[in-house]
Each structure stands twice: as structure tokens, then as C-alpha cells.
Design a protein around this motif. Structure first.
Motif, short mmCIF file in Angstrom:
data_model
loop_
_atom_site.label_atom_id
_atom_site.label_comp_id
_atom_site.label_asym_id
_atom_site.label_seq_id
_atom_site.Cartn_x
_atom_site.Cartn_y
_atom_site.Cartn_z
N VAL A 37 0.92 -1.28 -0.09
CA VAL A 37 -0.05 -0.11 0.14
C VAL A 37 0.83 1.08 -0.11
N GLY A 38 0.62 2.03 -1.07
CA GLY A 38 1.56 3.32 -1.14
C GLY A 38 0.96 4.36 -2.22
N PRO A 39 1.69 5.41 -2.35
CA PRO A 39 1.17 6.40 -3.23
C PRO A 39 1.76 5.93 -4.50
N VAL A 134 -5.25 -0.46 -7.28
CA VAL A 134 -6.42 0.06 -7.11
C VAL A 134 -6.57 1.40 -6.26
N ASN A 135 -7.28 2.29 -6.44
CA ASN A 135 -7.28 3.37 -5.59
C ASN A 135 -8.01 3.03 -4.01
N ILE A 136 -7.36 3.24 -3.01
CA ILE A 136 -7.81 3.15 -1.72
C ILE A 136 -8.67 4.43 -1.43
N THR A 137 -8.03 5.43 -1.78
CA THR A 137 -8.74 6.74 -1.60
C THR A 137 -8.52 7.59 -3.11
N LEU A 150 -11.63 2.61 -2.87
CA LEU A 150 -12.30 1.32 -2.14
C LEU A 150 -12.70 2.06 -0.91
N GLU A 151 -12.10 2.99 -0.28
CA GLU A 151 -12.98 3.59 1.00
C GLU A 151 -14.17 4.25 0.72
N MET A 157 -9.23 -0.36 5.91
CA MET A 157 -7.60 -0.89 5.57
C MET A 157 -7.57 -2.52 6.04
N ASP A 158 -8.34 -2.81 6.97
CA ASP A 158 -8.47 -4.36 7.26
C ASP A 158 -8.70 -5.10 5.97
#
Length: 188
Positions: A37-39, A134-137, A150-151, A157-158
Motif C-alpha cells: 500500500v502506497g502512493p 486500485v485506488n484506496i482513496t 475502495l474507501e 484498511m483491514d
């Protein structure tokens, strides 16, 4: 094939798509799927998709996968793209476990009309490589792109870390079962 987790927070800048990156970074002599997970901030020198020249490809927080296969030399670009699509379909299937319905256009995943993923496949004389994320944010993504995350779809995050494991392990299992099917099939 080995699944490696890279320390979270590392930036994807496009250099990780270079041949033998996992060997150089982790000293692993095998086909790999590396995830973290990262930018993402892809610099002009590291763009390999002609369609993306001049674009900003950024995101503050993404779930990344780098896949490298050494099972065919020279690397087969068509096979790399087939495997990329397989990885995309695995992600779509696993997102359904969280109640997230998606659509697919080529190697892109969408939630409604928002683009959730970025991806590229390439080949070298020694290997085939895939970057898929994939975009988390939505934070840090280009303002001119309708983005999904995703958020925004209830993924914690879990859940992201669980998804990371499920996608990587399913990809490895799929590759391994294909190889086993090849060895048991009578050919003419």
C-alpha cells in the motif's frame, strides 16, 4: 511463484516495472507477485504506455501489485496482457465478496462510472511484467479523471490487507493450476 509484501508507504514511480526489480529489491530468484500500500507518482521517464504520455498518473494511497514471470524467454507481451486481464478479473471477483459490483473495460475496473484501477503490462528479453493498482482513496488522483475508491465503497484498511492476500494468492494458485494442467494434458 512467490508472494512478497513490500513495506507499506513505498511510492510506485514506474521504475518497479523494470526487469528483475524483485531480484534487485528482495534478492528473490523466482517469478513473483509483490504487493504493498502506497502512493503513486509516475514520472515521465518511467511511462511505458504511449496513451499516457503527458498525463499525471498519481494517487496518494493505492494497493499495488507488481507481477514478474520468467517462464518464457523472450518475454511474450501477448501472454503478459492475458495474465494482466486475469489479475483484473481476480480483483473484480474478490471485490464481489465485499458486495462491490464493478465493470471492466480492457484492463480498467470501474465502479459506476468511476475508474478504480490503473495497470500496464510489458515484456523484456528475460521476463513479463505487470503493474496493477486500485485506488484506496481518491486523494491525490488527477482532477480531470472520474475516480472510484475502495474507501468510498466501505472497504476498511483491514479489508484492503485481506483483499491483498486473496488476490495475490488466487493469482498464484491460478498460474500453478494452469501449469499443472499443461503437464497432465496429452498433446498431439
Amino acid at each position: 511463484m512467490q508472494f512478497l509484501k513490500w513495506e507499506d508507504g513505498n511510492e510506485y514511480d514506474g521504475s518497479q516495472i523494470n526487469p528483475s526489480w524483485a531480484f534487485q529489491e528482495f534478492n528473490v530468484k523466482d517469478s513473483t507477485i509483490v504487493s504493498w500500500v502506497g502512493p503513486m507518482n509516475i514520472l515521465g521517464d518511467n511511462l511505458i504506455d504511449y496513451e499516457d504520455v503527458g498525463l499525471d498518473i498519481t494517487g496518494n494511497k493505492m494497493l499495488h501489485f507488481i507481477v514478474e514471470h520468467f517462464d518464457e524467454q523472450p518475454g511474450n507481451l501477448k501472454l503478459a496482457y492475458h495474465r494482466q486481464r486475469m489479475l483484473v478479473m481476480i480483483m473484480r471477483d474478490k471485490l464481489l465478496d465485499y458486495g462491490i459490483k464493478t465493470t471492466q473495460d480492457g484492463d480498467d475496473i470501474f465502479i459506476d462510472n468511476g475508474k478504480l484501477s490503473v495497470s500496464i503490462a510489458t515484456a523484456s528479453i528475460s521476463a513479463m511484467k505487470i503493474h496493477f493498482a486500485v485506488n484506496i482513496t481518491k486523494k491525490g488522483t488527477p482532477a480531470d479523471v472520474n475516480v472510484a475508491s475502495l474507501e468510498d465503497n466501505g472497504i476498511s484498511m483491514d479489508d484492503v490487507y485481506e483483499l491483498q492476500d486473496k488476490v495475490a494468492n488466487t493469482y498464484i494458485e491460478t498460474i500453478e493450476t494452469i501449469m499443472k494442467d499443461i503437464t497432465k494434458t496429452k498433446v498431439f
